[in-house]
Design a protein around this motif. Structure first.
Motif, PDB file in Angstrom:
ATOM      1  N   PRO A  58      41.440  36.598  28.088  1.00  0.00           N
ATOM      2  CA  PRO A  58      40.894  37.440  29.160  1.00  0.00           C
ATOM      3  C   PRO A  58      40.758  36.724  30.501  1.00  0.00           C
ATOM      4  N   SER A  59      40.452  35.422  30.491  1.00  0.00           N
ATOM      5  CA  SER A  59      40.297  34.686  31.747  1.00  0.00           C
ATOM      6  C   SER A  59      41.570  34.738  32.577  1.00  0.00           C
ATOM      7  N   PHE A  60      42.721  34.649  31.918  1.00  0.00           N
ATOM      8  CA  PHE A  60      44.005  34.698  32.625  1.00  0.00           C
ATOM      9  C   PHE A  60      44.420  36.134  32.925  1.00  0.00           C
ATOM     10  N   LEU A  61      44.166  37.037  31.981  1.00  0.00           N
ATOM     11  CA  LEU A  61      44.563  38.431  32.178  1.00  0.00           C
ATOM     12  C   LEU A  61      43.849  39.049  33.378  1.00  0.00           C
ATOM     13  N   PHE A  62      42.549  38.765  33.504  1.00  0.00           N
ATOM     14  CA  PHE A  62      41.794  39.293  34.632  1.00  0.00           C
ATOM     15  C   PHE A  62      42.279  38.707  35.955  1.00  0.00           C
ATOM     16  N   ALA A  63      42.540  37.400  35.969  1.00  0.00           N
ATOM     17  CA  ALA A  63      42.993  36.755  37.200  1.00  0.00           C
ATOM     18  C   ALA A  63      44.353  37.292  37.633  1.00  0.00           C
ATOM     19  N   ILE A  64      45.263  37.456  36.678  1.00  0.00           N
ATOM     20  CA  ILE A  64      46.600  37.984  36.995  1.00  0.00           C
ATOM     21  C   ILE A  64      46.493  39.422  37.511  1.00  0.00           C
ATOM     22  N   HIS A  97      49.208  49.481  40.009  1.00  0.00           N
ATOM     23  CA  HIS A  97      48.178  49.773  39.002  1.00  0.00           C
ATOM     24  C   HIS A  97      48.677  49.611  37.565  1.00  0.00           C
ATOM     25  N   TRP A  98      49.954  49.356  37.383  1.00  0.00           N
ATOM     26  CA  TRP A  98      50.439  49.062  36.037  1.00  0.00           C
ATOM     27  C   TRP A  98      49.798  47.791  35.490  1.00  0.00           C
ATOM     28  N   TYR A  99      49.382  46.905  36.388  1.00  0.00           N
ATOM     29  CA  TYR A  99      48.723  45.674  35.947  1.00  0.00           C
ATOM     30  C   TYR A  99      47.357  45.956  35.326  1.00  0.00           C
ATOM     31  N   GLY A 100      46.872  47.186  35.476  1.00  0.00           N
ATOM     32  CA  GLY A 100      45.644  47.558  34.794  1.00  0.00           C
ATOM     33  C   GLY A 100      45.777  47.470  33.285  1.00  0.00           C
ATOM     34  N   GLY A 101      47.014  47.534  32.787  1.00  0.00           N
ATOM     35  CA  GLY A 101      47.243  47.380  31.353  1.00  0.00           C
ATOM     36  C   GLY A 101      46.796  46.027  30.838  1.00  0.00           C
ATOM     37  N   LEU A 102      46.850  45.015  31.693  1.00  0.00           N
ATOM     38  CA  LEU A 102      46.376  43.682  31.287  1.00  0.00           C
ATOM     39  C   LEU A 102      44.874  43.694  31.040  1.00  0.00           C
TER      40      LEU A 102
END
Length: 300
Positions: free
Chosen positions: A79-85, A158-163
């Motif tokens: 999650p730490s990386f997913l949120f940052a990305i 907003h596709w990055y919301g999938g992360l």
């Protein structure tokens, strides 16, 4: 303070801390890359936790270490990386709202994979809270389209919301693992053990991002570094210990309901930063809190 009062107290404190973490990530990403921020956050938090909780890991039995490691990777590392990305491509407020799917995922994962029972009222609480977060999203969209709030960036992906959704699934597994397999281990021991398991890969990633080569000469990176220090100390180290304590004294769904109250804090940060707060957003906030209340209507 009895457990009923204590868990609501923890919910309030965690809402304030984690609700503020999105703006700190946003500020951190000004001078750091997403991989630098994610790995630096883990390394700094590990240092803080080891200084106060290293001895507590004696409570962790040999059979517990596998679950502590899985908890660390699913609940913190990825999650730490997913949120940052993701926050490089979507607004911090949208991120906090997407994060509100944690209780729904916790309910599904807990019922399907961990055999944790839920009541009809608890299910209603989850969906009402989810309704409130959806309303919060559309309130923001309406404000932007009608020129009430011009601070939002129009060309976000907003596709990055999938992360963020993937990260929330990791959180859902984490809270159920702690409740079912690590309830005999103290919150500080679990949290410190989590970071012992993930600090090495995080440090390796940080090293290969070139962080140490430029930190002494890049002024903007230095400013962002201090935002990550605050994020690591409060938003990760302290918050993780409090959250694990909350899991011990409350149901998994109630514990994960903190993700419903966090967007309220995130929106308030926006108000402080000059954004507008509409009556529709206020209604959404009330609906969210009512959903959290219903999700607690079950004996622990």
């Amino acid at each position: 303070m009895n457990n009923y009062t204590l868990k609501w107290f923890y919910l309030l404190i965690l809402s304030l801390i984690w609700g503020s973490s999105f703006i700190l990530i946003k500020k951190g990403l000004v001078g750091l890359t997403d991989y630098q921020l994610g790995s630096l956050r883990i390394v700094l938090t590990s240092i803080f936790l080891f200084s106060v909780g290293f001895r507590s890991m004696r409570q962790i039995g040999k059979r517990d270490w596998l679950w502590v490691a899985i908890s660390g990777f699913l609940g913190t590392f990825f999650p730490s990386f997913l949120f940052a990305i993701a926050q490089n491509h979507i607004d911090s407020g949208v991120t906090s709202i997407l994060n509100s799917t944690v209780p729904l995922n916790t309910l599904i994962v807990g019922a399907v994979l961990f055999g944790i029972g839920v009541t009809r009222r608890q299910v209603w609480g989850v969906f009402i809270g989810l309704l409130g977060t959806i309303l919060l999203i559309f309130a923001g969209i309406w404000m932007h389209r009608n020129g009430v709030d011009e601070s939002a960036v129009a060309d976000r992906n907003h596709w990055y919301g999938g992360l963020i959704i993937i990260a929330t699934i990791g959180y859902a597994f984490n809270v159920n693992i702690i409740k079912k397999y690590l309830s005999n281990v103290s919150a500080l021991a679990i949290t410190t053990g989590n970071f012992l398991c993930i600090i090495v890969p995080a440090f390796v990633i940080l090293y290969y991002t070139g962080f140490f080569d430029v930190i002494m000469s890049d002024r903007q990176m230095q400013i962002s570094f201090w935002y990550v220090v605050i994020l690591s100390l409060f938003g990760t180290a302290l918050a993780k210990v409090l959250f694990n304590k909350l899991v011990h004294i409350a149901s998994p769904v109630f514990a994960s309901s903190v993700t419903y109250t966090m967007p309220i804090v995130a929106v308030m940060w926006g108000v402080i930063d000059g954004e507008h707060f509409s009556w529709l957003q206020l209604v959404a906030a009330i609906i969210i809190l009512f959903g959290v209340y219903l999700s607690n209507k079950r004996a622990n």
